[in-house]
Design an enzyme around this catalytic site. Structure first.
Site, mmCIF file in Angstrom:
data_model
loop_
_atom_site.group_PDB
_atom_site.id
_atom_site.type_symbol
_atom_site.label_atom_id
_atom_site.label_comp_id
_atom_site.label_asym_id
_atom_site.label_seq_id
_atom_site.Cartn_x
_atom_site.Cartn_y
_atom_site.Cartn_z
ATOM 1 N N LYS A 1 0.844 -1.194 0.000
ATOM 2 C CA LYS A 1 0.000 0.000 0.000
ATOM 3 C C LYS A 1 0.879 1.244 0.000
ATOM 4 O O LYS A 1 1.779 1.379 0.830
ATOM 5 C CB LYS A 1 -0.910 0.022 1.231
ATOM 6 C CG LYS A 1 -2.099 -0.903 1.150
ATOM 7 C CD LYS A 1 -2.962 -0.805 2.386
ATOM 8 C CE LYS A 1 -3.861 0.399 2.356
ATOM 9 N NZ LYS A 1 -4.815 0.405 3.505
ATOM 10 N N ILE A 2 0.579 2.141 -0.925
ATOM 11 C CA ILE A 2 1.371 3.352 -1.103
ATOM 12 C C ILE A 2 0.431 4.542 -1.242
ATOM 13 O O ILE A 2 -0.524 4.483 -2.023
ATOM 14 C CB ILE A 2 2.266 3.231 -2.356
ATOM 15 C CG1 ILE A 2 3.232 2.046 -2.202
ATOM 16 C CG2 ILE A 2 3.024 4.524 -2.614
ATOM 17 C CD1 ILE A 2 4.064 1.758 -3.432
#
Length: 219
Positions: free
Chosen positions: A83-84
């Protein structure tokens, strides 16, 4: 539509997974902090429970360290999705990681334009936050619909994870909107299975069955 659970609580994951309906898990730094434990150990344990995409979030905001964290996380399990956040260096990282075969989930998405940027960078998933949009007087479901329509129109492979689900109506709305996935808190899963008419119907069936003769295997 697939269901993910949005939690880092191992017992919650085990319980909902036992229903046979889970396809994945999403976590974030707040959920990890709430439930405690060593981050990498918690993520690894989750991957041993659910055989599907497990989103684990980076905490860096500069390109070099986002990539460093993402590559380390991806080594925990083949099921890891990194997740970014939707920031400039985040987009750069997504583009690089997608070419390396590392799956990404671009998070903290609140607009169609952000989702389009993520898709063009090669994101595997985008996560529009419905509840937080509703909190500021915007329509979270309209943003999900806009993203879905654009992705279909331009044939993006990026999947939509409807996030920040606050109640069962959110789940039903994103299903109608065509979102690929809803990531749902434990409490909402428990609410989804309930209905007053179900309880009343079951009570009536069980009461009536007391007058039915059986061979002894049924009680």
């Amino acid at each position: 539509m697939k269901f993910f659970i949005d939690t880092a609580n191992i017992e919650e994951i085990k319980e909902i997974n036992s229903w046979g309906i889970l396809s994945g898990v999403t976590t974030n730094p707040s959920l990890i902090a709430k439930n405690g434990g060593v981050f990498e150990d918690v993520v690894e344990e989750i991957t041993s429970i659910v055989d599907g995409p497990i989103s684990a979030e980076v905490i860096s905001t500069d390109l070099e360290n986002i990539l460093k964290e993402a590559r380390a996380l991806s080594k925990i399990s083949k099921n890891i999705v990194v997740k970014i956040p939707i920031i400039e260096d985040g987009l750069k990282a997504v583009s690089i990681l997608s070419k390396e075969g590392i799956k990404t989930n671009v998070t903290l998405v609140f607009s169609l334009s952000q989702a389009l940027l993520a898709a063009n960078a090669g994101a595997t998933y985008v996560s529009p936050f419905m509840g937080r949009l509703d909190d500021i007087g915007k329509s979270g479901i309209e943003v999900v619909k806009d993203i879905q329509n654009a992705f279909l129109k331009y044939d993006y492979d990026t999947q939509i994870i409807a996030a920040s689900i606050r109640h069962t109506s959110h789940v039903e709305l994103v299903a109608k909107a065509g979102a690929d996935i809803a990531t749902i808190p434990y409490k909402i899963f428990k609410d989804m299975i309930k209905h007053d008419l179900t309880d009343k119907g079951l009570e009536k069936f069980l009461e009536d069955f007391k007058n039915v003769k059986t061979k002894g295997d049924l009680k």
